[in-house]
Design an enzyme around this catalytic site. Structure first.
Site, short mmCIF file in Angstrom:
data_model
loop_
_atom_site.label_atom_id
_atom_site.label_comp_id
_atom_site.label_asym_id
_atom_site.label_seq_id
_atom_site.Cartn_x
_atom_site.Cartn_y
_atom_site.Cartn_z
CE1 TYR A 118 -4.13 -1.84 0.26
CE2 TYR A 118 -2.80 -3.30 1.60
CZ TYR A 118 -3.93 -3.07 0.87
OH TYR A 118 -4.89 -4.04 0.75
NE ARG A 132 -4.39 4.82 8.96
CZ ARG A 132 -4.87 4.39 10.08
NH1 ARG A 132 -6.15 4.54 10.35
NH2 ARG A 132 -4.09 3.84 10.97
CB CYS A 149 -7.72 -3.92 -6.06
SG CYS A 149 -9.15 -5.00 -6.22
#
Length: 179
Positions: A118, A132, A149
């Site tokens: 991420y 985030r 994803c």
């Protein structure tokens, strides 16, 4: 996987047309049943489910003003482009913020058989401190597998959380040779 994607973008601030038609069908794939949604010849939805009864809730949430019509015509050809790498362009309709769209486009640049964290995704879209929000954008992808994803994992290598379950994510990554 199909790499020839043409994006069409709708801002979430744009009002949805009152009478749009989305045609859908459920296709059996390597990873379970997949619900496809097409609007004006543009792919606007792919989600996975475990049984052969179409679950339209995610599609309804994404397109609340749409008239949903079951119509399998042409869906198998699109599924072949998505899952089997058949030649051809796929027109994709995305509805999202600038950040979401930039994340979704960046996801399509992650090569099959690889994963990124991420944190790396946040760097790829030029927002290294926005981990985030980038993770939320990854999680809100409405076109599973084609916009991969599933290739985003935790920095420590853990495979967790996936809208269609972590086991399906592991199966996809294994199929692509990433694990």
């Amino acid at each position: 996987m199909c790499a020839n994607i043409k994006f069409h973008i709708i801002s979430p601030t744009d009002k949805d047309p009152e009478e749009i038609q989305i045609y859908y069908d459920l296709i059996e794939t390597e990873f379970g049943y997949s619900l496809f949604g097409i609007q004006d010849n543009k792919l606007c939805h792919i989600s996975f489910q475990d049984d052969d009864v179409p679950n339209l809730e995610k599609l309804k949430v994404s397109w609340p003003n749409a008239n949903l019509i079951h119509d399998p015509r042409g869906m198998k050809e699109i599924a072949k482009k998505v899952f089997d790498g058949a030649d051809g362009k796929v027109d994709v309709l995305l509805k999202g913020t600038d950040l979401q769209v930039s994340v979704w486009k960046a996801l399509t640049k992650i090569k099959s058989g690889t994963t990124v964290s991420y944190e790396k995704m946040a760097e790829l879209v030029g927002k290294p401190r926005a981990i985030r929000p980038v993770a939320r954008a990854v999680a809100t992808n409405k076109i599973a597998y084609l916009i991969p994803c599933h290739r985003v994992i935790k920095k420590n290598g853990d495979i967790h959380k996936y809208g269609s379950g972590p086991e399906r994510k592991k199966k996809m990554l294994s199929y692509e040779g990433a694990i």
